[in-house]
Design a protein around this motif. Sequence first.
Motif, PDB file in Angstrom:
ATOM      1  N   GLY A 176       0.876  -1.425  -0.066  1.00 27.45           N
ATOM      2  CA  GLY A 176      -0.021  -0.015   0.061  1.00 27.45           C
ATOM      3  C   GLY A 176       0.739   1.035  -0.034  1.00 27.45           C
ATOM      4  O   GLY A 176       2.180   1.052  -0.347  1.00 27.45           O
ATOM      5  N   SER A 177       0.191   2.500   0.171  1.00 28.19           N
ATOM      6  CA  SER A 177       0.996   3.618   0.180  1.00 28.19           C
ATOM      7  C   SER A 177       1.780   3.934   1.288  1.00 28.19           C
ATOM      8  O   SER A 177       2.637   4.736   1.448  1.00 28.19           O
ATOM      9  N   LYS A 178       1.603   3.022   2.560  1.00 29.48           N
ATOM     10  CA  LYS A 178       2.226   3.017   3.652  1.00 29.48           C
ATOM     11  C   LYS A 178       1.851   1.595   4.212  1.00 29.48           C
ATOM     12  O   LYS A 178       1.266   0.824   3.984  1.00 29.48           O
ATOM     13  N   PHE A 179       3.273   1.170   5.335  1.00 31.43           N
ATOM     14  CA  PHE A 179       2.954  -0.045   6.026  1.00 31.43           C
ATOM     15  C   PHE A 179       1.850   0.293   6.939  1.00 31.43           C
ATOM     16  O   PHE A 179       1.625   1.265   7.745  1.00 31.43           O
ATOM     17  N   SER A 180       1.105  -0.812   7.353  1.00 36.77           N
ATOM     18  CA  SER A 180       0.173  -0.795   8.376  1.00 36.77           C
ATOM     19  C   SER A 180       1.170  -0.859   9.699  1.00 36.77           C
ATOM     20  O   SER A 180       2.227  -1.328   9.485  1.00 36.77           O
ATOM     21  N   SER A 181       0.625  -0.525  10.936  1.00 37.73           N
ATOM     22  CA  SER A 181       1.534  -0.729  12.133  1.00 37.73           C
ATOM     23  C   SER A 181       1.794  -2.054  12.354  1.00 37.73           C
ATOM     24  O   SER A 181       2.865  -2.446  12.970  1.00 37.73           O
ATOM     25  N   SER A 182       1.009  -3.169  12.007  1.00 36.96           N
ATOM     26  CA  SER A 182       1.380  -4.412  12.245  1.00 36.96           C
ATOM     27  C   SER A 182       2.469  -4.889  11.248  1.00 36.96           C
ATOM     28  O   SER A 182       3.367  -5.830  11.443  1.00 36.96           O
ATOM     29  N   GLU A 183       2.310  -4.308  10.113  1.00 35.60           N
ATOM     30  CA  GLU A 183       3.561  -4.757   8.930  1.00 35.60           C
ATOM     31  C   GLU A 183       4.751  -4.055   9.559  1.00 35.60           C
ATOM     32  O   GLU A 183       5.789  -4.967   9.521  1.00 35.60           O
ATOM     33  N   SER A 184       4.976  -3.091  10.011  1.00 37.33           N
ATOM     34  CA  SER A 184       6.090  -2.429  10.270  1.00 37.33           C
ATOM     35  C   SER A 184       6.535  -3.074  11.536  1.00 37.33           C
ATOM     36  O   SER A 184       7.962  -3.331  12.011  1.00 37.33           O
ATOM     37  N   ALA A 185       5.440  -3.342  12.478  1.00 37.79           N
ATOM     38  CA  ALA A 185       6.026  -4.051  13.610  1.00 37.79           C
ATOM     39  C   ALA A 185       6.712  -5.501  13.494  1.00 37.79           C
ATOM     40  O   ALA A 185       7.883  -5.870  14.019  1.00 37.79           O
ATOM     41  N   CYS A 186       5.916  -6.256  12.495  1.00 34.97           N
ATOM     42  CA  CYS A 186       6.426  -7.445  12.148  1.00 34.97           C
ATOM     43  C   CYS A 186       7.853  -7.358  11.489  1.00 34.97           C
ATOM     44  O   CYS A 186       8.699  -8.056  12.015  1.00 34.97           O
ATOM     45  N   LEU A 187       8.163  -6.427  10.647  1.00 34.52           N
ATOM     46  CA  LEU A 187       9.191  -6.157  10.176  1.00 34.52           C
ATOM     47  C   LEU A 187      10.290  -6.025  11.255  1.00 34.52           C
ATOM     48  O   LEU A 187      11.382  -6.599  11.076  1.00 34.52           O
ATOM     49  N   SER A 188      10.093  -5.016  12.252  1.00 37.13           N
ATOM     50  CA  SER A 188      10.996  -5.000  13.153  1.00 37.13           C
ATOM     51  C   SER A 188      11.240  -5.995  14.047  1.00 37.13           C
ATOM     52  O   SER A 188      12.493  -6.362  14.299  1.00 37.13           O
ATOM     53  N   ASN A 189      10.367  -6.686  14.283  1.00 40.74           N
ATOM     54  CA  ASN A 189      10.241  -7.951  15.336  1.00 40.74           C
ATOM     55  C   ASN A 189      11.214  -9.015  14.541  1.00 40.74           C
ATOM     56  O   ASN A 189      12.182  -9.863  15.116  1.00 40.74           O
ATOM     57  N   CYS A 190      10.781  -9.200  13.324  1.00 42.36           N
ATOM     58  CA  CYS A 190      11.524 -10.273  12.220  1.00 42.36           C
ATOM     59  C   CYS A 190      13.003 -10.176  12.462  1.00 42.36           C
ATOM     60  O   CYS A 190      13.636 -11.127  12.787  1.00 42.36           O
ATOM     61  N   ALA A 191      13.568  -8.904  12.589  1.00 38.86           N
ATOM     62  CA  ALA A 191      14.981  -8.728  12.319  1.00 38.86           C
ATOM     63  C   ALA A 191      15.485  -9.108  13.839  1.00 38.86           C
ATOM     64  O   ALA A 191      16.426  -9.553  13.933  1.00 38.86           O
ATOM     65  N   GLN A 192      14.886  -8.562  14.877  1.00 40.06           N
ATOM     66  CA  GLN A 192      15.482  -8.839  16.227  1.00 40.06           C
ATOM     67  C   GLN A 192      15.067 -10.333  16.587  1.00 40.06           C
ATOM     68  O   GLN A 192      16.107 -10.808  17.338  1.00 40.06           O
ATOM     69  N   ARG A 193      14.424 -10.971  16.168  1.00 42.95           N
ATOM     70  CA  ARG A 193      14.122 -12.465  16.426  1.00 42.95           C
ATOM     71  C   ARG A 193      15.093 -13.293  15.669  1.00 42.95           C
ATOM     72  O   ARG A 193      15.551 -14.197  16.262  1.00 42.95           O
ATOM     73  N   TYR A 194      15.496 -12.721  14.595  1.00 37.14           N
ATOM     74  CA  TYR A 194      16.361 -13.372  13.682  1.00 37.14           C
ATOM     75  C   TYR A 194      17.821 -13.391  14.582  1.00 37.14           C
ATOM     76  O   TYR A 194      18.411 -14.414  14.742  1.00 37.14           O
ATOM     77  N   MET A 195      18.250 -12.263  14.901  1.00 38.80           N
ATOM     78  CA  MET A 195      19.335 -11.991  15.939  1.00 38.80           C
ATOM     79  C   MET A 195      19.310 -13.076  17.269  1.00 38.80           C
ATOM     80  O   MET A 195      20.282 -13.401  17.569  1.00 38.80           O
ATOM     81  N   ASP A 196      18.032 -13.160  17.831  1.00 36.35           N
ATOM     82  CA  ASP A 196      18.075 -13.805  18.939  1.00 36.35           C
ATOM     83  C   ASP A 196      18.217 -15.278  18.490  1.00 36.35           C
ATOM     84  O   ASP A 196      18.943 -16.144  19.374  1.00 36.35           O
ATOM     85  N   MET A 197      17.694 -15.574  17.574  1.00 33.90           N
ATOM     86  CA  MET A 197      17.919 -17.061  17.049  1.00 33.90           C
ATOM     87  C   MET A 197      19.513 -17.274  16.742  1.00 33.90           C
ATOM     88  O   MET A 197      19.861 -18.394  16.783  1.00 33.90           O
ATOM     89  N   SER A 198      19.918 -16.218  15.977  1.00 31.90           N
ATOM     90  CA  SER A 198      21.275 -16.614  15.608  1.00 31.90           C
ATOM     91  C   SER A 198      22.236 -16.785  16.918  1.00 31.90           C
ATOM     92  O   SER A 198      23.060 -17.744  16.832  1.00 31.90           O
ATOM     93  N   LEU A 199      21.818 -16.152  17.866  1.00 27.63           N
ATOM     94  CA  LEU A 199      22.536 -16.192  19.239  1.00 27.63           C
ATOM     95  C   LEU A 199      22.321 -17.812  19.870  1.00 27.63           C
ATOM     96  O   LEU A 199      23.287 -18.462  20.092  1.00 27.63           O
ATOM     97  N   ILE A 200      21.128 -18.168  19.811  1.00 26.81           N
ATOM     98  CA  ILE A 200      20.826 -19.501  20.308  1.00 26.81           C
ATOM     99  C   ILE A 200      21.608 -20.709  19.336  1.00 26.81           C
ATOM    100  O   ILE A 200      22.183 -21.832  20.146  1.00 26.81           O
ATOM    101  N   ILE A 201      21.554 -20.543  18.312  1.00 22.75           N
ATOM    102  CA  ILE A 201      22.292 -21.481  17.475  1.00 22.75           C
ATOM    103  C   ILE A 201      23.795 -21.376  17.524  1.00 22.75           C
ATOM    104  O   ILE A 201      24.283 -22.780  17.736  1.00 22.75           O
ATOM    105  N   MET A 202      24.266 -20.355  17.684  1.00 24.63           N
ATOM    106  CA  MET A 202      25.790 -20.144  17.879  1.00 24.63           C
ATOM    107  C   MET A 202      26.091 -20.895  19.407  1.00 24.63           C
ATOM    108  O   MET A 202      27.106 -21.759  19.515  1.00 24.63           O
ATOM    109  N   LYS A 203      25.316 -20.744  20.330  1.00 31.25           N
ATOM    110  CA  LYS A 203      25.529 -21.314  21.639  1.00 31.25           C
ATOM    111  C   LYS A 203      25.435 -22.945  21.636  1.00 31.25           C
ATOM    112  O   LYS A 203      26.224 -23.333  22.241  1.00 31.25           O
ATOM    113  N   ARG A 204      24.514 -23.212  20.870  1.00 32.49           N
ATOM    114  CA  ARG A 204      24.117 -24.488  20.725  1.00 32.49           C
ATOM    115  C   ARG A 204      25.146 -25.113  20.077  1.00 32.49           C
ATOM    116  O   ARG A 204      25.886 -26.375  20.301  1.00 32.49           O
TER     117      ARG A 204
END
Lengths: 78, 88
Positions: free
Chosen positions: A45-73
């Motif tokens: 659309g002409s802008k992101f909905s608040s859920s879309e932008s939250a999802c994008l931001s969360n996605c990046a942070q969860r990916y980093m969390d996951m990376s840490l878990i994988i590395m530790k494991r």
Amino acid sequence: MDPSALNSAEMQRLLNQEKEKAMVNEMLAKLTSECWDKCISSAPGSKFSSSESACLSNCAQRYMDMSLIIMKRFQSMH
Amino acid sequence: MDSFSSPSIGSSSSNISSSDLMDQLKTQLAQAYAEEFLETVRGKCFEKCITKPSSSLGGSESSCISRCVDRYIEATGIISRALFNAPH
């Protein structure tokens, strides 16, 4: 430039800097691509909905969390 | 000459300085990233906006593509800020 200048400490430092920047750039590109696929389900659309932008931001942070878990494991397996 | 070839470094007639070399490297990297970014945007927007290809590009398809490009650039910024501003 003398070809042996390629081996100088300064040159190596500059090249490593560029290599790091390249790796960061690659991660940003890959993550944006994957998070776009996960978060933007309908036609853009002409802008992101608040859920879309939250999802994008969360996605990046969860990916980093996951990376840490994988590395530790992985490290705990040695 | 394609965008990745450059004057041979070992040739005796080469006068390139190491700062020129670094500039060339940075320029070529930037070009490569721009190309990669464009290719990604093409893929994403084709997928989202041209769902049933017809005999010409419709008005709604064109405006979808424009919005898509803007949104993808915006998404890149959101991801970038989430990665680099959020300490864990």
